[in-house]
Write an enzyme that holds these catalytic residues in place. Structure first.
Site, PDB file in Angstrom:
ATOM      1  N   LYS A  29     -50.753 -30.944  15.588  1.00  0.00           N
ATOM      2  CA  LYS A  29     -51.311 -31.228  16.909  1.00  0.00           C
ATOM      3  C   LYS A  29     -50.432 -32.203  17.685  1.00  0.00           C
ATOM      4  O   LYS A  29     -49.614 -32.910  17.117  1.00  0.00           O
ATOM      5  CB  LYS A  29     -52.712 -31.832  16.756  1.00  0.00           C
ATOM      6  CG  LYS A  29     -53.728 -30.916  16.090  1.00  0.00           C
ATOM      7  CD  LYS A  29     -55.071 -31.621  15.949  1.00  0.00           C
ATOM      8  CE  LYS A  29     -56.103 -30.701  15.292  1.00  0.00           C
ATOM      9  NZ  LYS A  29     -57.407 -31.381  15.123  1.00  0.00           N
ATOM     10  N   LYS A  45     -46.679 -36.279  18.572  1.00  0.00           N
ATOM     11  CA  LYS A  45     -46.619 -34.986  17.892  1.00  0.00           C
ATOM     12  C   LYS A  45     -46.788 -35.234  16.397  1.00  0.00           C
ATOM     13  O   LYS A  45     -46.010 -35.965  15.784  1.00  0.00           O
ATOM     14  CB  LYS A  45     -45.285 -34.283  18.169  1.00  0.00           C
ATOM     15  CG  LYS A  45     -45.169 -32.905  17.520  1.00  0.00           C
ATOM     16  CD  LYS A  45     -43.795 -32.270  17.745  1.00  0.00           C
ATOM     17  CE  LYS A  45     -43.638 -31.742  19.144  1.00  0.00           C
ATOM     18  NZ  LYS A  45     -42.401 -30.905  19.284  1.00  0.00           N
ATOM     19  N   ASP A 139     -33.636 -22.336  23.975  1.00  0.00           N
ATOM     20  CA  ASP A 139     -35.005 -21.826  24.131  1.00  0.00           C
ATOM     21  C   ASP A 139     -35.623 -22.352  25.428  1.00  0.00           C
ATOM     22  O   ASP A 139     -36.780 -22.754  25.460  1.00  0.00           O
ATOM     23  CB  ASP A 139     -35.859 -22.228  22.928  1.00  0.00           C
ATOM     24  CG  ASP A 139     -37.170 -21.430  22.855  1.00  0.00           C
ATOM     25  OD1 ASP A 139     -37.216 -20.314  23.412  1.00  0.00           O
ATOM     26  OD2 ASP A 139     -38.137 -21.928  22.255  1.00  0.00           O
TER      27      ASP A 139
END
Length: 552
Positions: A29, A45, A139
């Site tokens: 999470k 994080k 990405d």
């Protein structure tokens, strides 16, 4: 190693009290956190150790941590700290409240051209910064671009990124298909930067049109569209930006636009803020904010010298340094992105060249630009002195008294308990001088001689201890201390506030957690008359075996 604690019914990790969940990812999470002393919000994080091992993504996590630790840019999410527990890693990162660019486009549709250009300029500045520091994101997509409260863009998620090397070509296919360049989905070799340019072109198209240039639910058809490079250009797009999109979305990477091409394009140059592409990127504001230092002193009840020593030590995990940067970054965020030079880049090759530094009188060099402090010697003088003639005398680098040992922020009794466990495991013999001072010996199985040393725990400051290793000889009679509490050390070790805790997972995750510093911080031994031959090597081997046992 940090431990989870309860704070008013909420989980507390280190100095951060965790709150609501911001999102759930593959590895854990992301929660909002608040620094208990400064009150600043962060995003935490949470990465489960077992999960990242089972999914074989240790390399991905390491890359993200390494890259984010390296970066200081107003449009890249910052990593302030990594906290380790036996079960999880906690990445304490910059918090932005605006959510993902993807969600914003889905909710509001296409963005007005002026606003799209502003966001794209910020994104390209961040990508250029990455490429100049030899990192390809690989990405880039609207999901990985976050928005702050002032609608400024922040690039996140560097898990798939790669360091670039001269002559090296990448072949790994990664990222999301809709944003991936033709050479990536085809498995062809690519150098790296050009795939980020393609992805930036897709993001720009999404900003201007509210849709993707290449999209299809059937993946083979999607790949065919990407390889063909044919996409629809709406009539409402002006010709200038259309030519830029076509240049960025060239199928042939050799014909594709470079960052230089984009920066020189007439559409991109309109209303371009000067801070995004500084004329002299090697110069960053080498100043320490006195107001931020004072605020840290008030919050932590410490002295200005302690804060300055923490900043100069270069330890990014130091609590005082972390708090300082939280204060600085939140102030910068409130001023939007106008203070670009407060967010310094990694040191460039010209940093050590005094002629390249133009520091106004009275300004102190920023600690992120400083090399580690070294002992003064005829051949090696601290660059800090050469760069900063106005530095207070109290911070001058003096000839240090060096120590061999381990520094820790665990409780004194816990440290000594681990020492006893390790010594018993290694078969050492010891005599207790007092609760925090031991005489230890080990028999060399080859020579039959005993190697002896003294172990003593010192209180370095209010938050950390130094376990000192000292070689002793048979002829040396140690002065016994009547004190039953750790003594305060005046050594140079106090300048380096590296935290350590003894945890079973520290050794294999040393590069991630930074929780144990079993380092050799000096080589001058305190033995009154050290014997010649192998005595010194035996002593070092004894130290090394104990450090290794403590790290397990």
């Amino acid at each position: 190693m940090a431990e989870k604690q309860k704070h008013d019914g909420r989980v507390k990790i280190g100095h951060y009290v965790l709150g609501d969940t911001l999102g759930v990812g593959t590895f854990g999470k992301v929660k909002i956190g608040e620094h208990q002393l400064t009150g600043h919000k962060v995003a935490v994080k949470i990465l489960n150790r077992q999960k990242i091992r089972s999914l074989d993504v240790v390399g991905k996590i390491k890359r993200e941590i390494q890259n984010l630790k390296l970066f200081r840019h107003p449009h890249i999410i910052k990593l302030y700290q990594v906290i380790s527990t036996p079960t999880d890693f906690f990445m304490v990162m910059e918090y932005v409240s605006g959510g993902e660019l993807f969600d914003y486009i889905c909710k509001h549709g296409r963005v007005e051209e002026v606003e799209a250009r502003r966001l794209f300029q910020q994104i390209l500045s961040a990508v250029d910064y990455c490429h100049r520091h030899m990192v390809v994101h690989r990405d880039l997509k609207p999901e990985n671009v976050l928005l702050d409260a002032q609608m400024n863009a922040k690039i996140a998620d560097f898990g798939l990124s790669n360091m670039m090397s001269d002559g090296e070509f990448l072949r790994t296919s990664c990222g999301s298909p809709n944003y991936a360049a033709p050479e990536v989905i085809s498995g062809r070799l690519y150098a790296g930067p050009e795939v980020d340019i393609w992805s930036c072109g897709v993001i720009l198209y999404a900003l201007l049109c509210g849709t993707l240039p290449f999209d299809d639910e059937h993946v083979p058809t999607l790949f065919k569209k990407i390889r063909g490079g044919v996409f629809y250009i709406p009539d409402y797009l002006n010709r200038s930006v259309a030519t830029l999109l076509m240049h960025m979305l060239q199928v042939d990477p050799l014909k594709r636009a470079t960052i230089k091409d984009i920066r020189e394009h007439e559409w991109f140059k309109q209303d371009l803020p000067s801070y995004l592409f500084p004329e002299d990127p090697s110069y960053d504001a080498n100043v320490i904010d006195d107001e931020a230092v004072k605020e840290v002193c008030e919050k932590f009840e410490c002295t200005e010298s302690e804060v300055m020593n923490s900043l100069y030590s270069g330890d990014p995990q130091d609590q005082l340094a972390v708090a300082y940067h939280l204060i600085i970054d939140n102030r910068r965020i409130m001023n939007q992105a106008s203070e670009f030079y407060l967010a310094s880049s990694p040191p460039s090759g010209s940093f050590m060249d005094d002629s390249a530094m133009h520091i106004p009188p009275g300004l102190k060099p920023h600690p992120e630009r400083m090399p580690p402090l070294i002992a003064d010697s005829p051949k090696a003088r601290c660059p800090l002195d050469a760069l900063n003639t106005t530095k207070p005398k109290s911070l001058a680098v003096k000839k240090a008294k060096w120590h061999l040992g381990i520094r820790s922020q665990s409780k004194a009794c816990d440290i000594m308990a681990e020492v006893y466990r390790a010594m018993k495991q290694l078969g050492f013999e010891w005599k207790v001088v007092n609760a925090y001072h031991l005489r230890v010996r080990r028999k060399n199985p080859v020579t039959g001689n005993y190697v002896k040393m003294s172990l003593q725990l010192y209180l370095v400051d209010s938050r950390s201890y130094l376990l000192d290793f000292k070689s002793i000889d048979d002829e040396v009679v140690e002065q016994r201390s009547g004190s039953s509490t750790p003594q305060r050390s005046c050594s140079a070790a106090g300048l380096h506030r590296a935290r350590s805790s003894f945890d079973s997972s520290t050794a294999e995750n040393h590069s991630l957690s930074g929780s144990l510093t079993g380092s050799l911080t000096g080589s001058t031994l305190s033995s009154a008359s050290p014997r010649l031959g192998s005595h010194t090597m035996d002593f070092f081997e004894m130290c090394a075996s104990l450090i290794t046992a403590l790290a397990r």
